[in-house]
Design a protein around this motif. Structure first.
Motif, PDB file in Angstrom:
ATOM      1  N   ARG B 175       0.710  -1.058  -0.056  1.00 58.40           N
ATOM      2  CA  ARG B 175      -0.300  -0.064   0.298  1.00 58.40           C
ATOM      3  C   ARG B 175       1.060   0.932  -0.085  1.00 58.40           C
ATOM      4  O   ARG B 175       0.812   2.546  -0.774  1.00 58.40           O
ATOM      5  N   ALA B 176       1.727   1.234   0.391  1.00 58.22           N
ATOM      6  CA  ALA B 176       2.936   2.132   0.970  1.00 58.22           C
ATOM      7  C   ALA B 176       2.936   2.507  -0.742  1.00 58.22           C
ATOM      8  O   ALA B 176       3.793   3.749  -1.006  1.00 58.22           O
ATOM      9  N   ARG B 178       2.079   1.730  -3.359  1.00 56.63           N
ATOM     10  CA  ARG B 178       1.348   2.539  -4.349  1.00 56.63           C
ATOM     11  C   ARG B 178       1.153   3.771  -3.826  1.00 56.63           C
ATOM     12  O   ARG B 178       1.189   4.662  -5.261  1.00 56.63           O
ATOM     13  N   ALA B 179       0.903   4.103  -3.145  1.00 53.44           N
ATOM     14  CA  ALA B 179       0.354   5.601  -2.117  1.00 53.44           C
ATOM     15  C   ALA B 179       1.739   6.367  -3.166  1.00 53.44           C
ATOM     16  O   ALA B 179       1.881   7.802  -3.638  1.00 53.44           O
ATOM     17  N   GLN B 182       1.873   7.641  -6.243  1.00 49.86           N
ATOM     18  CA  GLN B 182       0.259   8.171  -7.052  1.00 49.86           C
ATOM     19  C   GLN B 182       1.176   9.445  -6.525  1.00 49.86           C
ATOM     20  O   GLN B 182       0.822  10.461  -6.997  1.00 49.86           O
ATOM     21  N   ASN B 183       1.528   9.822  -4.950  1.00 49.93           N
ATOM     22  CA  ASN B 183       1.699  10.642  -5.057  1.00 49.93           C
ATOM     23  C   ASN B 183       3.090  10.807  -3.517  1.00 49.93           C
ATOM     24  O   ASN B 183       3.230  10.784  -2.800  1.00 49.93           O
ATOM     25  N   ASP B 185       5.012  12.570  -2.406  1.00 53.52           N
ATOM     26  CA  ASP B 185       4.971  14.045  -1.146  1.00 53.52           C
ATOM     27  C   ASP B 185       4.120  13.297  -0.201  1.00 53.52           C
ATOM     28  O   ASP B 185       4.353  13.986   1.065  1.00 53.52           O
ATOM     29  N   VAL B 186       2.649  13.565  -0.274  1.00 51.84           N
ATOM     30  CA  VAL B 186       1.814  13.019   0.321  1.00 51.84           C
ATOM     31  C   VAL B 186       2.251  12.230   1.195  1.00 51.84           C
ATOM     32  O   VAL B 186       1.564  11.897   2.708  1.00 51.84           O
ATOM     33  N   ALA B 187       2.457  10.876   0.272  1.00 51.95           N
ATOM     34  CA  ALA B 187       3.414   9.376   1.327  1.00 51.95           C
ATOM     35  C   ALA B 187       4.480   9.967   2.229  1.00 51.95           C
ATOM     36  O   ALA B 187       4.427   9.543   3.630  1.00 51.95           O
ATOM     37  N   GLY B 188       4.889  10.603   2.242  1.00 52.22           N
ATOM     38  CA  GLY B 188       5.771  11.291   3.236  1.00 52.22           C
ATOM     39  C   GLY B 188       5.288  12.065   4.021  1.00 52.22           C
ATOM     40  O   GLY B 188       5.659  11.176   5.911  1.00 52.22           O
ATOM     41  N   GLU B 303      -1.495   3.835 -17.704  1.00 54.44           N
ATOM     42  CA  GLU B 303      -1.970   5.532 -17.769  1.00 54.44           C
ATOM     43  C   GLU B 303      -1.180   6.447 -18.239  1.00 54.44           C
ATOM     44  O   GLU B 303      -0.764   6.283 -19.312  1.00 54.44           O
ATOM     45  N   ARG B 304      -1.516   7.399 -17.895  1.00 56.17           N
ATOM     46  CA  ARG B 304      -1.136   8.798 -18.877  1.00 56.17           C
ATOM     47  C   ARG B 304       0.591   8.811 -18.561  1.00 56.17           C
ATOM     48  O   ARG B 304       0.925   9.541 -17.729  1.00 56.17           O
ATOM     49  N   ARG B 308       3.214  12.908 -17.643  1.00 56.34           N
ATOM     50  CA  ARG B 308       4.694  12.732 -17.001  1.00 56.34           C
ATOM     51  C   ARG B 308       5.661  13.331 -17.546  1.00 56.34           C
ATOM     52  O   ARG B 308       5.975  13.610 -17.021  1.00 56.34           O
TER      53      ARG B 308
END
Ligand SMILES: Nc1ncnc2c1ncn2[C@@H]1O[C@H](COP(=O)(O)OP(=O)(O)OP(=O)(O)O)[C@@H](O)[C@H]1O
Ligand SMILES: [Mg+2]
Lengths: 238, 309
Positions: B175-176, B178-179, B182-183, B185-188, B303-304, B308
């Motif tokens: 889960r970490a 994947r997080a 995806q993001n 900074d927010v995972a941090g 994905e796109r 990116r």
């Protein structure tokens, strides 16, 4: 008199040559809801990001819960009790709602308590419970904001930092989000609330700081700020 | 008819190996938008270490059944590849994490060459035969031949992929990961140590790569210092075909590429009136790569990616 939960002294933050925060003092006591208001580009987001270690300060001192924080790695802040609901919400779009909430509890290991807090969040936001298996990216803006707040609560913060929770939301949803913020405050969670919507923020908060191009220009009780003519002209559109 | 089934079987076996390697590319890409071109060399080193280890045991006169010797070799090779993957990220990519994207890409290509040359210094420039320790029993399958080894490769590959999917989808680490993809900074913000997650991504991908390397060597009865280039490029093609960054895509892309290559090369002689023989089978990977990049750069399940870039 014991030390404030958060003490910021002469904090300076720069992006390369751009001085975004030019030496500010802040103090937040246990149980307070403090608003930080100011125009676009005043340095509010920069301040919050610095408080949670996403940006390293160029100078000054930050003490949280009796200890300096400036040297911590970013991922240590949440276990210290500092968490940010970022501007633009920052949900993990391809994790489910439930998984997003669990990410908020990433540093915790107490399974039973986590499950209990999850129920608490679902109680605050019944919408999220209905959508717990849905990918967060498919939620509406208001629901994503609820999720971002719920996720932050899952870390059991001592200080919850909120960056423009009303941004981009319909007025009726904004009312709802602020209702939740009051409920969380009533549970005793200390908060620093950054808002463009100064009126709503000051009506919700106990105290307020006004920030202008990197400096704090006013600090007072929320009621006095609301009554202040200069503030009314500049921020409250009256 | 049996040629068709034979090529189908071969394609599935090779495809499952491509898939294992493609997962390594796609995991790293998913988490840091980097094509780790040194991944092929990690696969090669997995194969080389295993062969060396088995030969050593044989030279020492160790009397063990073939599969156990192979296991011993693998248990040596997997940690070596994991350590290598870990070190590569630490030393070569981490300092460049905030650099423009071209810098780590060039570093990756450079690393790949360095590792090839290093392997050549250690193991020489000749083909290394895979020790004949495995049972060579051939089964008849609807008129086609399939060996125990091929069956084992296929089953093991899918067990490993299943394990990886479980890890990514059902565990806290997954889960970490994947997080973080995806993001970050927010995972941090949520307390995820991004560096650990990235290290784990390299380590896990490298372990799969090492096993895949041994599969390649056992399947073709040989290994050599340059094998990582071609197998890496094919697995990269598989990852792009499936949609780079997408785990299921890597599996689908790997199997599909294996089938295209195998069926295509089986009939290449017929198709070109004997002008090109099956030894030209490598062209299929490149044709597929070019076609995907032109017609569907985001891959089948992608994905796109373009956004990116
Ligand atoms: N990553 C960055 N690099 C360079 N300058 C930046 C960066 N982020 C912000 N700034 C600058 O720093 C100043 C403060 O920005 P900040 O985002 O903190 O303001 P804010 O008060 O949150 O504004 P808003 O209400 O628009 O969110 C602005 O002048 C902005 O242009
Ligand atoms: Mg802002």
């Amino acid at each position: 008199m014991s030390e404030a939960l958060l003490q910021v002294k002469d904090l300076k933050v720069a992006y390369g040559g751009i001085h975004a925060v030019k030496g500010i003092d802040l103090e937040i006591n246990q149980g307070e809801l403090v608003a930080l208001i100011g125009a676009n580009g005043a340095g509010k987001t920069t301040t919050l990001k610095t408080l949670v270690g996403m940006i390293k300060p160029a100078g000054g001192e930050i003490r949280f819960d009796g200890q300096p924080t400036a040297r911590l790695a970013p991922y240590h802040y949440v276990s210290r009790g500092l968490v940010l609901v970022p501007e633009g919400r920052g949900v993990f779009p391809r994790l489910s709602v439930a998984e997003n909430l669990l990410m908020g509890a990433h540093v915790r290991n107490d399974k039973a308590d986590i499950a209990h807090d999850m129920e608490r969040v679902y109680h605050l936001f019944p919408r999220l419970k209905e959508r717990q298996a849905q990918l967060a990216g498919t939620l509406s803006g208001g629901e994503q904001q609820m999720l971002a707040i719920g996720r932050a609560i899952m870390s059991r913060p001592k200080l919850l930092l909120l960056d423009e929770p009303s941004m981009g939301l319909a007025p009726i949803i904004v009312q709802k989000i602020f209702e939740i913020i009051r409920m969380i405050a009533a549970e005793g969670v200390t908060m620093l609330l950054v808002e463009q919507n100064a009126k709503l923020a000051l009506e919700t908060a106990n105290r307020g700081y006004v920030m202008e191009s990197g400096r704090i220009t006013l600090a007072d009780s929320a009621a006095s700020l609301l009554a202040n003519e200069a503030i009314q002209k500049a921020y409250l559109g009256e | 008819m049996d040629i068709f089934i034979q090529q189908l079987i071969n394609g599935l076996i090779v495809g499952s190996i491509y898939a294992l390697i493609a997962l390594g590319y796609t995991m790293v890409y998913g988490i840091m938008q980097l094509i780790n071109f040194a991944h092929g060399e990690i696969v090669m080193i997995g194969a080389m270490v295993t062969i060396t280890c088995i030969n050593l045991l044989l030279d020492l006169g160790v009397q063990l059944p073939g599969p156990l010797l192979l296991l011993a070799g693998l248990l040596m090779a997997i940690p070596v590849s994991m350590l290598l993957g870990f070190t590569i990220e630490r030393v070569a990519y981490r300092p460049l994490r905030r650099a423009p994207r071209l810098a780590p890409l060039i570093t990756a290509i450079g690393l790949s060459i360095v590792l090839q040359q290093l392997a050549m210094l250690i193991w020489g420039r000749n083909y290394r035969p895979f020790p004949s320790i495995l049972p060579t029993k051939v089964h008849d399958f609807y008129g086609a031949a399939i060996t125990d080894l091929q069956i084992a490769i296929f089953i093991l590959a899918f067990l490993l992929m299943g394990g990886l999917f479980f890890l990514i989808e059902r565990t806290k680490l997954g889960r970490a990961m994947r997080a973080t993809s995806q993001n970050p900074d927010v995972a941090g913000l949520m307390g995820v140590n991004i560096n650990t997650v990235i290290s784990m991504t390299f380590v896990i991908g490298s372990a799969l790569g090492a096993v895949a390397g041994v599969m390649v060597a056992a399947n073709y009865d040989q290994a050599h210092a340059y094998m990582g280039f071609m197998i890496g490029l094919k697995a990269f093609t598989a990852a792009v075909l499936g949609g780079i960054g997408n785990l299921a895509g890597a599996v689908v892309g790997g199997i599909l590429l294996g089938l295209i290559e195998s069926l295509g090369s089986g009939y290449l002689g017929d198709l070109t009136g004997g002008f090109l023989g099956s030894n030209y089978k490598d062209i299929f990977a490149f044709v597929v790569l070019i076609a995907v990049l032109i017609f569907r750069p985001s891959g089948l399940m992608g994905e796109r990616v373009a956004e990116r870039a």
